[in-house]
Scaffold this active site. Structure first.
Site, mmCIF file in Angstrom:
data_model
loop_
_atom_site.group_PDB
_atom_site.id
_atom_site.type_symbol
_atom_site.label_atom_id
_atom_site.label_comp_id
_atom_site.label_asym_id
_atom_site.label_seq_id
_atom_site.Cartn_x
_atom_site.Cartn_y
_atom_site.Cartn_z
ATOM 1 N N CYS A 4 0.683 -1.294 0.288
ATOM 2 C CA CYS A 4 -0.122 -0.191 0.066
ATOM 3 C C CYS A 4 0.804 1.369 0.049
ATOM 4 O O CYS A 4 0.616 2.122 -1.001
ATOM 5 C CB CYS A 4 -1.078 0.001 1.137
ATOM 6 S SG CYS A 4 -0.163 -0.581 2.824
ATOM 7 N N HIS A 25 -3.678 6.144 4.548
ATOM 8 C CA HIS A 25 -2.201 6.305 4.655
ATOM 9 C C HIS A 25 -1.818 7.641 4.426
ATOM 10 O O HIS A 25 -2.366 8.429 3.348
ATOM 11 C CB HIS A 25 -1.377 5.362 4.003
ATOM 12 C CG HIS A 25 -1.269 4.133 4.568
ATOM 13 N ND1 HIS A 25 -1.935 3.738 5.681
ATOM 14 C CD2 HIS A 25 -0.850 2.820 4.142
ATOM 15 C CE1 HIS A 25 -1.975 2.174 6.038
ATOM 16 N NE2 HIS A 25 -0.993 1.720 5.048
#
Lengths: 350, 350
Positions: free
Chosen positions: B130, B243
């Site tokens: 990710c 994130h």
């Protein structure tokens, strides 16, 4: 050391003010008289100090009479309004605001780094910005061995940096979200609960915010060199009162992680927190309430032959503000000469 | 484009699995048949897809018969156990685990960066980590203009990176703390509520954790160059599912913030979020549920003549995992030729 001092706290009711009060008590600062000063609206309240209730007094010209040391933590405009008056009345002002930090006639002091600078004051000594203090304590011991060429810092800053009201706000927002309600932002510009955002201080033409420029300019002043190149990205995170920083350092020659670890392990104000087996490194909840800057994850930078990576956490209200100010006061009253560790440090820094 | 495909989701009940299901529906992926595979203990459950309840089936050799595309998101050991079997039965596996990412025979694909790599698969295509995907989407458009020499990254990673159970845990811990109870850590090694800590993946001899080494090695593979020097500090923060990353880039010659902004403003998968008047930049709560990587605070680095600072946020479950996998599936079924933007991008990358 039998001498004792008349001290005033300006901004006694704030997050840093109450911490100053606690630290003066637990560090047994030699106090003859303690005045708690705040704005009119706090008059009538009192705060505990050594078992006594001390009344809050309104700040005024006369309040600074017969005061030796003023610990000021009521914001830049209050400091600008009152510091000169306090100095004129004969006090030394240790100022926690940014008002005088970059004034060339005002020393900017981190006692573990440049205690000697405190001696050259002309009435005002500035306490650096929280993120700067924490970084300075961790980086200075390495810089003394091999000058740092460049710093790339990214911060993880707690709500306390925006005051007690921001700490309360993030708790309120969090509670609202857990109950399926929208978070309300009044103190900070955006919701901080389960979120984070770049530090909301004013931006300059280059896109750096004030908080970032403090890390750049204050660090250079404290270290006494304009040669260090520094860049920073300052981010507010939903943590209550300790800041964290990811710090990438570049030196002119390689600096081994082992050597850096040994140096930091015996550096004043630093506590090494590293358990590589359990992935246990500095965390803000563990830095909370601690005097030391927790440092760990010391790594040689695989992207730069002379690079080093550090990770640190430190209590924003304590070492990032109140403790550093009290330590400056301790330097002033020459406690330095009765404290073996500080004395050694003082000698080493010359 | 009338052709449609038999698709299986391996790990359908996880955070990424349910997102895959949703994306296949909203992107109208040409599906002839959809199988939801999971472990024995999920058998009996069903999940909604286009108004129908699809039953969860237990994974087995036979489950991969008559399947064209497997979207696997059930962890490395499950992928290692089943990928070869699925390929043998004639399926192409798009694998979200780290099991095959660094295998030289397996393409590692971010469709905005190296769509052409997908064509060279031998049955398995790996979906990157990710943090790597988000950084790659933002850095690649600049790298194409002037090769990046070095990256210093610091991440702010949400609980979702450790799965749906970690997301639930941080909410439980937060609720406990607000009620004056101690936080209990069961999924993650330390409490994440009002706290943060270095990513708890295994550390190598140099002190880098696996998550950090993924950013280093996967980015090089995706960009097709071993010349970029990369260092990263990966930190878990109390955010739910997006994130954030502070990224410092070094080039060989100066790269103006203005030019970088213009390039990123027209780059696929990127959304520029910058209001310098109101300090409004990418925030994880705003990246949540979005396809794009939000990029902002593009600044020329004042510490390096050829440096550039970026700040980004991206949905960890969506572009950081499920969306990227579905985009790879779209490349496979040659949707690329019917999608103008992707087609242009495909041509540009050759």
């Amino acid at each position: 050391m039998s001498k004792s001092y008349r001290v005033a706290i300006l901004g006694a009711t704030g997050a840093v003010g109450t911490e100053l009060l606690e630290l003066l008590e637990i560090r047994n600062f030699p106090i003859a008289d303690l005045k708690l000063l705040a704005s009119e609206r706090s008059v009538g309240r009192s705060l505990r100090f050594k078992g006594e209730n001390l009344p809050i007094e309104a700040v005024s010209d006369r309040a600074f009479e017969n005061v030796d040391i003023v610990l000021a933590s009521a914001g830049g405009s209050t400091s600008k309004a009152w510091a000169a008056i306090a100095v004129e009345k004969g006090a030394v002002v240790i100022d926690n605001s940014s008002a005088f930090r970059m004034n060339p006639e005002v020393p900017l002091v981190v006692p573990e780094v440049n205690p000697e600078a405190a001696a050259n004051h002309q009435g005002i000594i500035a306490n650096p910005n929280c993120t700067t203090i924490l970084m300075a304590v961790a980086v200075w011991p390495l810089h003394k061995i091999k000058p740092v060429q460049r710093i790339v810092a990214a911060t993880y800053q707690s709500a306390s940096g925006a005051g007690a009201r921001a700490m309360a706000e993030v708790k309120r927002q969090t509670s609202a979200i857990l109950q399926g309600q929208p978070p309300v932002a009044e103190v900070l510009p955006y919701p901080l609960a389960f979120n984070l955002f770049p530090h909301n201080s004013p931006l300059n033409d280059l896109g750096y915010c004030e908080e970032e420029m403090k890390m750049v300019n204050e660090t250079r002043k404290i270290f006494g060199t304009q040669q260090i190149r520094i860049t920073a990205t300052c981010i507010r995170v939903p943590v209550l009162r300790a800041h964290s920083e990811a710090i990438n350092l570049e030196f002119e020659t390689p600096f081994s992680a082992k050597e850096a670890r040994e140096i930091l392990n015996s550096s004043p104000g630093v506590k090494l927190v590293e358990n590589w087996e359990t992935n246990y490194f500095p965390m803000p909840i563990e830095a909370t309430g601690k005097d030391e800057v927790l440092v760990g994850r010391i790594r040689q930078d695989i992207s730069h032959a002379c690079g080093l990576e550090l990770w640190l956490c430190g209590d924003q209200i304590r070492k990032g503000a109140a403790l550093n100010a009290v330590q400056i006061a301790e330097l002033l009253v020459e406690k330095i000469y009765s404290n073996h560790q500080l004395k050694l440090m003082f000698q080493a820094s010359h």
